[in-house]
Write a protein that holds these residues in place. Structure first.
Motif, PDB file in Angstrom:
ATOM      1  N   ARG A 168     -16.894   3.934 -32.747  1.00 12.07           N
ATOM      2  CA  ARG A 168     -16.585   1.627 -32.759  1.00 12.07           C
ATOM      3  C   ARG A 168     -17.704   0.896 -32.321  1.00 12.07           C
ATOM      4  NH1 ARG A 168     -10.705   0.692 -29.914  1.00 12.07           N
ATOM      5  NH2 ARG A 168     -10.292   2.939 -31.373  1.00 12.07           N
ATOM      6  N   ARG A 169     -18.210   1.274 -31.841  1.00 11.30           N
ATOM      7  CA  ARG A 169     -19.404   0.346 -31.127  1.00 11.30           C
ATOM      8  C   ARG A 169     -20.058  -0.095 -31.936  1.00 11.30           C
ATOM      9  NH1 ARG A 169     -23.825   0.227 -25.901  1.00 11.30           N
ATOM     10  NH2 ARG A 169     -24.313  -2.323 -26.565  1.00 11.30           N
ATOM     11  N   ALA A 170     -21.068   1.176 -33.011  1.00  8.11           N
ATOM     12  CA  ALA A 170     -22.091   1.005 -34.101  1.00  8.11           C
ATOM     13  C   ALA A 170     -21.021   0.113 -35.373  1.00  8.11           C
ATOM     14  CB  ALA A 170     -21.742   2.174 -34.740  1.00  8.11           C
ATOM     15  N   GLY A 171     -20.367   0.100 -35.252  1.00 13.82           N
ATOM     16  CA  GLY A 171     -19.273  -0.762 -36.448  1.00 13.82           C
ATOM     17  C   GLY A 171     -19.357  -2.042 -36.293  1.00 13.82           C
ATOM     18  N   ARG A 172     -19.064  -2.032 -34.666  1.00 14.64           N
ATOM     19  CA  ARG A 172     -19.214  -3.928 -34.547  1.00 14.64           C
ATOM     20  C   ARG A 172     -20.243  -4.376 -34.618  1.00 14.64           C
ATOM     21  NH1 ARG A 172     -16.122  -4.980 -29.060  1.00 14.64           N
ATOM     22  NH2 ARG A 172     -14.612  -3.319 -29.855  1.00 14.64           N
ATOM     23  N   ILE A 173     -21.232  -4.144 -34.328  1.00 15.92           N
ATOM     24  CA  ILE A 173     -22.999  -4.000 -33.988  1.00 15.92           C
ATOM     25  C   ILE A 173     -23.193  -4.760 -35.666  1.00 15.92           C
ATOM     26  CG2 ILE A 173     -25.293  -3.301 -33.790  1.00 15.92           C
ATOM     27  CD1 ILE A 173     -24.028  -2.069 -31.484  1.00 15.92           C
ATOM     28  N   PHE A 174     -23.028  -4.014 -36.622  1.00 13.65           N
ATOM     29  CA  PHE A 174     -23.444  -4.077 -37.492  1.00 13.65           C
ATOM     30  C   PHE A 174     -22.991  -5.431 -37.898  1.00 13.65           C
ATOM     31  CE2 PHE A 174     -21.673  -3.699 -42.631  1.00 13.65           C
ATOM     32  CZ  PHE A 174     -23.009  -3.694 -43.177  1.00 13.65           C
ATOM     33  N   LEU A 175     -21.237  -5.386 -37.539  1.00 13.50           N
ATOM     34  CA  LEU A 175     -20.565  -7.045 -38.341  1.00 13.50           C
ATOM     35  C   LEU A 175     -21.398  -8.008 -37.837  1.00 13.50           C
ATOM     36  CD1 LEU A 175     -17.984  -6.769 -40.563  1.00 13.50           C
ATOM     37  CD2 LEU A 175     -17.054  -6.909 -38.893  1.00 13.50           C
ATOM     38  N   THR A 176     -21.565  -7.814 -36.720  1.00 16.70           N
ATOM     39  CA  THR A 176     -22.659  -8.471 -36.163  1.00 16.70           C
ATOM     40  C   THR A 176     -23.866  -9.350 -36.840  1.00 16.70           C
ATOM     41  OG1 THR A 176     -21.461  -7.935 -33.735  1.00 16.70           O
ATOM     42  CG2 THR A 176     -23.479  -9.654 -33.474  1.00 16.70           C
ATOM     43  N   VAL A 177     -24.264  -8.050 -36.716  1.00 20.08           N
ATOM     44  CA  VAL A 177     -26.435  -8.130 -37.103  1.00 20.08           C
ATOM     45  C   VAL A 177     -26.258  -8.941 -38.507  1.00 20.08           C
ATOM     46  CG1 VAL A 177     -28.783  -6.683 -37.900  1.00 20.08           C
ATOM     47  CG2 VAL A 177     -26.751  -6.274 -35.463  1.00 20.08           C
ATOM     48  N   ILE A 178     -25.448  -8.729 -39.593  1.00 21.78           N
ATOM     49  CA  ILE A 178     -25.264  -8.772 -40.811  1.00 21.78           C
ATOM     50  C   ILE A 178     -25.011 -10.515 -40.612  1.00 21.78           C
ATOM     51  CG2 ILE A 178     -25.291  -8.530 -42.963  1.00 21.78           C
ATOM     52  CD1 ILE A 178     -26.506  -6.704 -42.266  1.00 21.78           C
ATOM     53  N   PRO A 179     -23.962 -11.102 -40.587  1.00 19.89           N
ATOM     54  CA  PRO A 179     -23.626 -12.376 -40.463  1.00 19.89           C
ATOM     55  C   PRO A 179     -24.796 -13.131 -39.881  1.00 19.89           C
ATOM     56  CG  PRO A 179     -21.968 -11.425 -39.991  1.00 19.89           C
ATOM     57  CD  PRO A 179     -22.739  -9.921 -40.084  1.00 19.89           C
ATOM     58  N   LEU A 180     -24.720 -12.882 -38.354  1.00 20.27           N
ATOM     59  CA  LEU A 180     -26.320 -13.608 -37.429  1.00 20.27           C
ATOM     60  C   LEU A 180     -27.275 -13.976 -38.232  1.00 20.27           C
ATOM     61  CD1 LEU A 180     -24.875 -12.619 -33.823  1.00 20.27           C
ATOM     62  CD2 LEU A 180     -24.626 -15.120 -35.716  1.00 20.27           C
ATOM     63  N   ILE A 230     -28.132 -11.999 -31.426  1.00 19.56           N
ATOM     64  CA  ILE A 230     -27.902 -11.051 -31.548  1.00 19.56           C
ATOM     65  C   ILE A 230     -27.884  -9.852 -29.787  1.00 19.56           C
ATOM     66  CG2 ILE A 230     -27.890  -9.080 -33.259  1.00 19.56           C
ATOM     67  CD1 ILE A 230     -28.978 -10.811 -34.971  1.00 19.56           C
ATOM     68  N   LEU A 231     -29.335  -9.823 -29.863  1.00 17.53           N
ATOM     69  CA  LEU A 231     -29.284  -8.804 -28.588  1.00 17.53           C
ATOM     70  C   LEU A 231     -28.310  -8.738 -27.327  1.00 17.53           C
ATOM     71  CD1 LEU A 231     -33.463  -8.584 -28.746  1.00 17.53           C
ATOM     72  CD2 LEU A 231     -31.522  -6.784 -29.190  1.00 17.53           C
ATOM     73  N   SER A 232     -28.435 -10.085 -27.292  1.00 19.82           N
ATOM     74  CA  SER A 232     -27.394 -11.236 -25.892  1.00 19.82           C
ATOM     75  C   SER A 232     -26.471 -10.070 -26.296  1.00 19.82           C
ATOM     76  CB  SER A 232     -27.901 -12.126 -25.488  1.00 19.82           C
ATOM     77  OG  SER A 232     -27.604 -13.129 -26.384  1.00 19.82           O
ATOM     78  N   SER A 233     -25.711 -10.324 -27.808  1.00 18.72           N
ATOM     79  CA  SER A 233     -24.220  -9.788 -27.787  1.00 18.72           C
ATOM     80  C   SER A 233     -24.448  -8.573 -28.046  1.00 18.72           C
ATOM     81  CB  SER A 233     -23.917 -10.348 -29.264  1.00 18.72           C
ATOM     82  OG  SER A 233     -22.932  -9.730 -29.586  1.00 18.72           O
ATOM     83  N   VAL A 234     -24.775  -7.612 -28.740  1.00 19.15           N
ATOM     84  CA  VAL A 234     -24.912  -6.442 -28.974  1.00 19.15           C
ATOM     85  C   VAL A 234     -25.729  -5.628 -27.554  1.00 19.15           C
ATOM     86  CG1 VAL A 234     -26.619  -4.058 -29.835  1.00 19.15           C
ATOM     87  CG2 VAL A 234     -25.859  -6.521 -30.941  1.00 19.15           C
ATOM     88  N   ILE A 238     -19.184 -14.497 -44.937  1.00 14.54           N
ATOM     89  CA  ILE A 238     -20.032 -13.414 -44.847  1.00 14.54           C
ATOM     90  C   ILE A 238     -18.635 -12.240 -43.723  1.00 14.54           C
ATOM     91  CG2 ILE A 238     -21.649 -12.195 -44.716  1.00 14.54           C
ATOM     92  CD1 ILE A 238     -23.594 -14.701 -44.955  1.00 14.54           C
ATOM     93  N   THR A 239     -18.866 -12.658 -43.179  1.00 11.64           N
ATOM     94  CA  THR A 239     -18.296 -11.873 -41.713  1.00 11.64           C
ATOM     95  C   THR A 239     -16.668 -10.530 -42.488  1.00 11.64           C
ATOM     96  OG1 THR A 239     -18.511 -12.542 -40.265  1.00 11.64           O
ATOM     97  CG2 THR A 239     -16.987 -11.626 -39.721  1.00 11.64           C
ATOM     98  N   ILE A 240     -15.926 -11.935 -43.255  1.00 15.98           N
ATOM     99  CA  ILE A 240     -14.448 -11.246 -43.699  1.00 15.98           C
ATOM    100  C   ILE A 240     -14.778 -10.652 -45.285  1.00 15.98           C
ATOM    101  CG2 ILE A 240     -13.171 -12.677 -42.444  1.00 15.98           C
ATOM    102  CD1 ILE A 240     -12.723 -14.450 -45.195  1.00 15.98           C
ATOM    103  N   ASN A 241     -16.276 -10.726 -45.853  1.00 19.97           N
ATOM    104  CA  ASN A 241     -16.394  -9.864 -47.057  1.00 19.97           C
ATOM    105  C   ASN A 241     -15.620  -8.638 -46.831  1.00 19.97           C
ATOM    106  OD1 ASN A 241     -18.366  -8.199 -48.691  1.00 19.97           O
ATOM    107  ND2 ASN A 241     -18.414 -10.491 -49.599  1.00 19.97           N
ATOM    108  N   PRO A 242     -14.744  -8.570 -48.464  1.00 22.01           N
ATOM    109  CA  PRO A 242     -14.069  -6.955 -48.357  1.00 22.01           C
ATOM    110  C   PRO A 242     -15.231  -6.462 -48.130  1.00 22.01           C
ATOM    111  CG  PRO A 242     -13.147  -8.412 -49.655  1.00 22.01           C
ATOM    112  CD  PRO A 242     -14.441  -9.439 -49.416  1.00 22.01           C
TER     113      PRO A 242
END
Lengths: 74, 512
Positions: free
Chosen positions: B323-335, B364-368, B304-308
Motif C-alpha cells: 500500500r505504501r508504494a502505491g501511495r508514494i506513486f500517487l504523491t510523487v507524480i502530481p507533486l 516529496i521526500l518529507s512526505s514519503v 492529475i491525482t484523480i486521473n483514472p
C-alpha cells in the motif's frame, strides 16, 4: 457504508481520528496529500470513479459525507 | 513638465506618461481616495461601474495596448464561459475542447509574455501587467464553470472587472471568481470600520515595503552586483536579508492591495499567513503565496491525482509492492508536475526549473519519509512538542528558503554553485567586524535602524498570531489612535526609502 469507510480509512491512516470532527478538511486534519490517498482508497475499494466536481470540502469533511458521495457514485 | 512660466499649457499626455501603475505613487494614492469618494456617492447598483472604470484607468497608466490585450483575453474568457454553460454536459468532448482552446489561448499569450524578454522578441507587443495573475484567475474560472462548480458570468463588463480589479492586478492575490465577483458586483455601504481597517492595513504594507524591503534592497543590490568579494558568512547574511526583503516587498504589496480593497468593503483572499513560523517546507508553502499554492492544488494537483489511469496504476503498484508504494506513486507524480510548473511560473531559465525541482524534492521526500523521520526522532529521543525543537524547525525552514533564493537570485547556476561553496568552505568571518558590513550602501546607523524595524516586524507578526492587532488598536482611545496613525505615516515618510535613483515601480513580484 459509513462503518465500512471508517474501517478502511482507519486502517489506511491509523494516526488520524476520523470521528474527531465534522469538518476534517476545514479544521486542517486532512491535507491535500491525505485527500489524495482517501480518493485512491475509495476508488480501489468500491470500484468507483470520483469526478472532479465531487472533490469539494463538504464531501470530505466527515465520514458521513464520504459515504454519501460513494453511494451517489455506485 | 512644470516650468516657471505660469502661462505655459499643461500637457496632460506628457503628465500621464510620467505616471506608473504602482501604489507607491502619490498620484495613485490620491486617485484611490477620489475613486472611493465616487464609489460611495454613486447609487448602490452602479457602484461596480466605478470600480471597472477606475481599474481601467489604473491599468491605462501602463499604456493603452496592455489594456486592449487584457480586454481581448477577457472576451475570450467570456465567450468560453458562456459556451461551457450552454453546452449540454452530455457533450463532454465538445466542452473539453472549449475549455482547452480558451485555456490554450490564454496560456499562449502568457508564454509569449514570458519568452518576450528571454528571446528578445519584438513585435510591438507590451507584456500586460500582472499577466500571470489574471491568466490564472481566468483559467480557474473557466475550469470551475466546466466542472459545474461555478455559474458563467453573462455580463462581459462584470467579468472584465473581476479580471481587472485594480488592487489585485499588479501582484495578486490570484482571485477566485466565486469569492470575489459577488463582492465586486454588489454595492457596499460605507462602513467606517472597514475603511479604517483598510487604511491601517495599507499603512502597514507601506511600512514593510518602504522602510524594510527597500532598505534591504540597497544592501543586497550592492552585494549581489559582485559576489566574488565576499565570504560565506557575509553571503549567508545577505541571502537571509534578501528573504526578509522578498517577504516585506511581496506581503507589503498584498497588505496595500488588501487594504485598498477593504476601503471599498471588499475582502481579498489572504496570500500570506506568517510563513516564517512554518516548521516544514510543505507548511511554508501553505503559508507563502497561499493563492498560488491553492490554485495549483485545485487545478493541477487534484485533476492529475484523480486521473483514472493514475489511480489504476497506483492500485496495481499497491497490489504488487504494498500500500505504501502505491501511495508514494500517487504523491510523487502530481507533486513533481506541480513543482516544475511552479518553478516555470516564477521565471524563465534553467535556474527556476532547478528551483522547482529543489522544492518539489524537499516536499516529496518529507512526505514519503514521514514514518522514517518519526522513528528517527523517537530513536534520538527528540520531543517534537518542545519549543526548542520547533524553533529549530522554523530556522531550518528559513535556511531552506535562503538556499532557494541562492538558486534563483544570481541568475545562473554556476554562480549559485560558487556561492554555496563559499558558504560551506570560505567563510571569512572577519568581514563582519572589519567594517565591510557598513560599506554596502547602509552605514551602521541605517543598519541598526533596519535591525530594529525587522524586530518590529517580528513583534507585530507574533501579535497578529495571538489575535487581531487592528481590533486591539480600534479599542484605543480616539486621541491616542489618531496620534498613533499620524505618527505611523510620518515615520514611514521619514524613514521610507525613496531617494535619488529610487524606482517606485519596482515591486518584486510585479514582473510575473
Amino acid at each position: 457504508m459509513e462503518e465500512k469507510i471508517l474501517n478502511l480509512l482507519s486502517e489506511e491512516y491509523p494516526e488520524i481520528d476520523f470521528t474527531s470532527s465534522d469538518e476534517l478538511v476545514d479544521d486542517g486534519i486532512l491535507d491535500s496529500l491525505t485527500i489524495t490517498g482517501i480518493i485512491a482508497a475509495l476508488t480501489m475499494e468500491f470500484g468507483i470513479t470520483i469526478p472532479y466536481e465531487e472533490i469539494v470540502e463538504e464531501n470530505f469533511n466527515s465520514v458521513a459525507g464520504m459515504a454519501a458521495m460513494v453511494q451517489r457514485l455506485l | 513638465m512644470f516650468t516657471d512660466n505660469p502661462y505655459e499649457r499643461f500637457d496632460f499626455l506628457e503628465w500621464w506618461g510620467t505616471l506608473s501603475p504602482t501604489f507607491l505613487s502619490v498620484t495613485v494614492i490620491a486617485f484611490v481616495f477620489l475613486l472611493a469618494a465616487v464609489y460611495y456617492l454613486l447609487p448602490k447598483r452602479h457602484r461596480w461601474v466605478s470600480l471597472l472604470a477606475g481599474s481601467a484607468v489604473f491599468y491605462c497608466l501602463a499604456g493603452i495596448r496592455p489594456l486592449v490585450t487584457v480586454l481581448l483575453s477577457a472576451f475570450v474568457v467570456y465567450c468560453a464561459g458562456l459556451l461551457l454553460e450552454t453546452t449540454d454536459k452530455a457533450f463532454k468532448k465538445r466542452r473539453r475542447l472549449i475549455l482547452w482552446s480558451a485555456a490554450g489561448i490564454l496560456l499562449l499569450v502568457l508564454a509569449y509574455g514570458k519568452l518576450y524578454t528571454l528571446l528578445d522578441l519584438k513585435f510591438g507587443y507590451i507584456i500586460p501587467l500582472g499577466i500571470s495573475y489574471y491568466t490564472f484567475s481566468a483559467i480557474g474560472y473557466l475550469a470551475d464553470v466546466y466542472w459545474g462548480k461555478e455559474k458563467a458570468e453573462w455580463n462581459y463588463c462584470k467579468l472584465a472587472l473581476f479580471l481587472l480589479f485594480f488592487p489585485k492586478i499588479l501582484q495578486g492575490p490570484i482571485a477566485r471568481h466565486r469569492t470575489l465577483a459577488a463582492q465586486l458586483n454588489e454595492g457596499h455601504d460605507f462602513a467606517y470600520r472597514d475603511f479604517c481597517f483598510g487604511l491601517q492595513l495599507a499603512v502597514w504594507g507601506y511600512f514593510k515595503k518602504m522602510v524594510i524591503a527597500d532598505r534591504i534592497a540597497i544592501f543586497t543590490g550592492t552585494v549581489c552586483s559582485d559576489y566574488s568579494k565576499y565570504g560565506g558568512i557575509f553571503l549567508l547574511i545577505t541571502f537571509s536579508l534578501s528573504v526578509v526583503q522578498l517577504y516585506c516587498d511581496f506581503s507589503g504589496c498584498m497588505d496595500i492591495a488588501g487594504g485598498i480593497a477593504q476601503m471599498f468593503g471588499i475582502r481579498l483572499e489572504k496570500n500570506f499567513d506568517h510563513p516564517f513560523f512554518s516548521k516544514s517546507a510543505a507548511e511554508f508553502w501553505r503559508r507563502w503565496h497561499v493563492t498560488l499554492g491553492t490554485w495549483f492544488k485545485d487545478y493541477v494537483y487534484m485533476p492529475i491525482t484523480i486521473n483514472p489511469t493514475l489511480l489504476r496504476l497506483s492500485g496495481r503498484i499497491s497490489k504488487r509492492w504494498g500500500r505504501r508504494a502505491g501511495r508514494i506513486f500517487l504523491t510523487v507524480i502530481p507533486l513533481s508536475a506541480v513543482w516544475i510548473l511552479t518553478g516555470v511560473w516564477h521565471g524563465t531559465g534553467l535556474s527556476y526549473v532547478v528551483w522547482g525541482v529543489y522544492w518539489g524534492a524537499l516536499i516529496i521526500l518529507s512526505s514519503v519519509l514521514t514514518p522514517e523521520i518519526k522513528k528517527l526522532n523517537e530513536r534520538l529521543h527528540i520531543d517534537v512538542t518542545k519549543k526548542g525543537w520547533q524553533m529549530f524547525q522554523m530556522v531550518r525552514t528559513f535556511l531552506l528558503f535562503c538556499i532557494g533564493r541562492v538558486i534563483t537570485v544570481p541568475g545562473d547556476l554556476a554562480a549559485t554553485g560558487r556561492i554555496l561553496k563559499k558558504m560551506a568552505m570560505d567563510l571569512r568571518p572577519w568581514q563582519l567586524t572589519d567594517g565591510t558590513l557598513y560599506m554596502q550602501g547602509l552605514d551602521w546607523k541605517e543598519f541598526v535602524l533596519l535591525l530594529m524595524m525587522i524586530g518590529v516586524l517580528w513583534f507585530v507578526e507574533i501579535q497578529q498570531i495571538k489575535g487581531s492587532l487592528r481590533e486591539r488598536i480600534a479599542g484605543w482611545n480616539m486621541a491616542v489612535r489618531c496620534a498613533f496613525y499620524a505618527w505611523s505615516v510620518v515615520f514611514i515618510l521619514i524613514f521610507g526609502i525613496y531617494g535619488i535613483g529610487y524606482d517606485i515601480s519596482s515591486f518584486v513580484y510585479m514582473q510575473y
